[in-house]
Design a protein around this motif. Sequence first.
Motif, PDB file in Angstrom:
ATOM      1  N   GLN A  69       5.582 -13.540  -6.035  1.00  0.00           N
ATOM      2  CA  GLN A  69       6.451 -13.548  -4.855  1.00  0.00           C
ATOM      3  C   GLN A  69       6.124 -12.403  -3.904  1.00  0.00           C
ATOM      4  O   GLN A  69       6.072 -12.598  -2.690  1.00  0.00           O
ATOM      5  N   ASN A  70       5.912 -11.200  -4.447  1.00  0.00           N
ATOM      6  CA  ASN A  70       5.651 -10.007  -3.653  1.00  0.00           C
ATOM      7  C   ASN A  70       4.325  -9.380  -4.052  1.00  0.00           C
ATOM      8  O   ASN A  70       3.767  -9.691  -5.110  1.00  0.00           O
ATOM      9  N   LEU A  71       3.847  -8.466  -3.197  1.00  0.00           N
ATOM     10  CA  LEU A  71       2.672  -7.658  -3.509  1.00  0.00           C
ATOM     11  C   LEU A  71       3.115  -6.249  -3.855  1.00  0.00           C
ATOM     12  O   LEU A  71       4.082  -5.724  -3.283  1.00  0.00           O
ATOM     13  N   TYR A  72       2.363  -5.597  -4.772  1.00  0.00           N
ATOM     14  CA  TYR A  72       2.605  -4.201  -5.120  1.00  0.00           C
ATOM     15  C   TYR A  72       1.292  -3.448  -4.919  1.00  0.00           C
ATOM     16  O   TYR A  72       0.330  -3.646  -5.654  1.00  0.00           O
ATOM     17  N   VAL A  73       1.272  -2.610  -3.872  1.00  0.00           N
ATOM     18  CA  VAL A  73       0.053  -1.921  -3.449  1.00  0.00           C
ATOM     19  C   VAL A  73       0.009  -0.541  -4.094  1.00  0.00           C
ATOM     20  O   VAL A  73       0.966   0.230  -4.001  1.00  0.00           O
ATOM     21  N   THR A  74      -1.118  -0.218  -4.730  1.00  0.00           N
ATOM     22  CA  THR A  74      -1.298   1.092  -5.353  1.00  0.00           C
ATOM     23  C   THR A  74      -2.033   2.015  -4.401  1.00  0.00           C
ATOM     24  O   THR A  74      -3.178   1.742  -4.009  1.00  0.00           O
ATOM     25  N   GLY A  75      -1.370   3.110  -3.990  1.00  0.00           N
ATOM     26  CA  GLY A  75      -2.009   4.131  -3.175  1.00  0.00           C
ATOM     27  C   GLY A  75      -2.510   5.267  -4.037  1.00  0.00           C
ATOM     28  O   GLY A  75      -2.550   5.165  -5.270  1.00  0.00           O
ATOM     29  N   TYR A  76      -2.896   6.368  -3.412  1.00  0.00           N
ATOM     30  CA  TYR A  76      -3.397   7.517  -4.168  1.00  0.00           C
ATOM     31  C   TYR A  76      -2.352   8.018  -5.166  1.00  0.00           C
ATOM     32  O   TYR A  76      -2.669   8.324  -6.310  1.00  0.00           O
ATOM     33  N   SER A  77      -1.108   8.077  -4.727  1.00  0.00           N
ATOM     34  CA  SER A  77      -0.031   8.507  -5.622  1.00  0.00           C
ATOM     35  C   SER A  77       1.255   7.749  -5.302  1.00  0.00           C
ATOM     36  O   SER A  77       2.345   8.305  -5.379  1.00  0.00           O
ATOM     37  N   SER A  78       1.120   6.486  -4.929  1.00  0.00           N
ATOM     38  CA  SER A  78       2.294   5.708  -4.535  1.00  0.00           C
ATOM     39  C   SER A  78       2.159   4.250  -4.949  1.00  0.00           C
ATOM     40  O   SER A  78       1.046   3.756  -5.187  1.00  0.00           O
ATOM     41  N   ILE A  79       3.296   3.591  -5.021  1.00  0.00           N
ATOM     42  CA  ILE A  79       3.360   2.140  -5.203  1.00  0.00           C
ATOM     43  C   ILE A  79       4.267   1.600  -4.106  1.00  0.00           C
ATOM     44  O   ILE A  79       5.394   2.078  -3.940  1.00  0.00           O
ATOM     45  N   THR A  80       3.777   0.627  -3.343  1.00  0.00           N
ATOM     46  CA  THR A  80       4.541   0.046  -2.244  1.00  0.00           C
ATOM     47  C   THR A  80       4.731  -1.435  -2.487  1.00  0.00           C
ATOM     48  O   THR A  80       3.778  -2.143  -2.827  1.00  0.00           O
ATOM     49  N   ALA A  81       5.965  -1.913  -2.317  1.00  0.00           N
ATOM     50  CA  ALA A  81       6.276  -3.334  -2.467  1.00  0.00           C
ATOM     51  C   ALA A  81       6.300  -3.992  -1.097  1.00  0.00           C
ATOM     52  O   ALA A  81       6.979  -3.516  -0.185  1.00  0.00           O
ATOM     53  N   LEU A  82       5.555  -5.086  -0.940  1.00  0.00           N
ATOM     54  CA  LEU A  82       5.514  -5.840   0.311  1.00  0.00           C
ATOM     55  C   LEU A  82       5.993  -7.262   0.058  1.00  0.00           C
ATOM     56  O   LEU A  82       5.571  -7.906  -0.906  1.00  0.00           O
ATOM     57  N   GLU A  83       6.867  -7.734   0.946  1.00  0.00           N
ATOM     58  CA  GLU A  83       7.411  -9.082   0.846  1.00  0.00           C
ATOM     59  C   GLU A  83       6.849  -9.940   1.967  1.00  0.00           C
ATOM     60  O   GLU A  83       6.866  -9.547   3.132  1.00  0.00           O
ATOM     61  N   PRO A  84       6.303 -11.133   1.648  1.00  0.00           N
ATOM     62  CA  PRO A  84       5.770 -11.985   2.720  1.00  0.00           C
ATOM     63  C   PRO A  84       6.876 -12.570   3.575  1.00  0.00           C
ATOM     64  O   PRO A  84       7.938 -12.959   3.079  1.00  0.00           O
TER      65      PRO A  84
END
Length: 511
Positions: free
Chosen positions: A417-432
Amino acid sequence: MLSRLRSALSLFVHPRRLWREHRRWAIALIALVVIGVAAAVVVYEELKRPGDVHNKTAIEHFKPEKPKEAPKPVRGKARTVNWPMYGLNPQRTRYLPAKGIRPPFRKLWRYTERPLLEFPPIYVGGVLYAVNNSGFAFALDAKTGRKLWEHRIGELNASSPTYYKHRLYIVNLVPGHIVKLNPKNGKVIWKKRLPGRAESSPVVKDRSVFFGCEDGKLYSVSTVNGHIRWATQLSGPVKAAPAYYGGRLFVGDYGGSMNAVDADTGKLIWSTGSLGTGISGGQFYSTPAVAFGRVYAGNNDDRVYSFDMSNGELAWTYSTGGYAYSAPTVASTKHSPPTVYIGSFDGNIYALDAKTGSVRWSRSTGGQVVGSLSAIGEIVYVAEFTNQRTIGYMMHSGRRVFSYPKGTYTPIISDGQNLYVTGYSSITALEPIHPVEPGVADAVVAPNFRYPQRANGQAISRGFVAPAVKRLTPAQRRRAAIRRKARRAAAAAGAARRAHRREKARRAGGR
């Protein structure tokens, strides 16, 4: 002394005199020159980079597979699915068939801490589990990003946890050990010390946990108590995660070999060496992906390899312009043939025909690609190290459709359903979201909008992925003009009817 030196030099200047007066020395000198040239040729042949392999016999053993279908929606809504280990499944293919997960996106939340997140989280049942570089394992609520628990399991870590039957299994670099955790609270159930450091994300099958270690062995330990079932010595330190398929484990090592090991007994079934650079041998850091009867992996000799799964015969190799450190994504979709997607230190992402190794397309990401790729729906995602961003490309064409200013080593996982993006020291949830017709030419994230903006005539707010204006073909423009004309005619007719009703009502009121 000076006169002797001058005399010797004059002999070299006048070779005929050298031959007449010092024939033995001349013969010896000629022999030395011949030996030197022969030695140089031998050294060059030994050290030159071997050419790529294209084994027609092995290529014909390719086993095509039907494209996997996305889970059917429930009551019109996409179902959530688990991403329980590094690479999604035991074959480590990193491809999740899903519908509707495409730009534009809305940011739901971002979790940030200082420690590096070198490896991506996993997702199970509404919870994200991850381990940062400082050895802290933690769990996040996937809906809100709220931290549910955190527990330190070591001082240095570079792997993803694995979820299996309500338990988490994690290997550690410093100190070198494997731990079993309760995913509800992060408490340690058991811990097994290892003879070396480990960064090989585990795969679990039945009652065995499989992983590699820097002591050069592939291990199988009991899920019940951590006791070692078997340990198989390979040709070098094992940093990659093993893939599992059909009762076999497939993993490369730093000795430069790809290996197949029987999962029950630990017996080495086959081991095939890499080509190397000529000056040095190859090293497999890349975690392999198993599909189509093949084992695919990148190598530090700048190549991508395809091995026959049954006997280890090399089907093909493809040379990139830098380390192929990245773990590949392998998929066959409705719109794309069987393809291996992999990144390189040369800054490119390659889409290679899974059967022959020929290039379907390649694109520059603008920076080094160090970590693994992942594919969701019809988009393959890559994290670009130099500028620290995540980019998405259409799998069938290589057209860039997504860019996000977070990302370093590994890109994205999804729950369907959603994307979870891994950054250098972060996790971001994106909803389409779908305020605009999908299929845009490009999509650029603008997470710091200060003022409301619009996309194709519709307002978008902070955190949206703003799609670029879609370019229409002449036929599409003609159809759009016809639709606009029809809408204007309908609007004019409606206005005429309303005016007629108002006039009729006015006359009736006048009587």
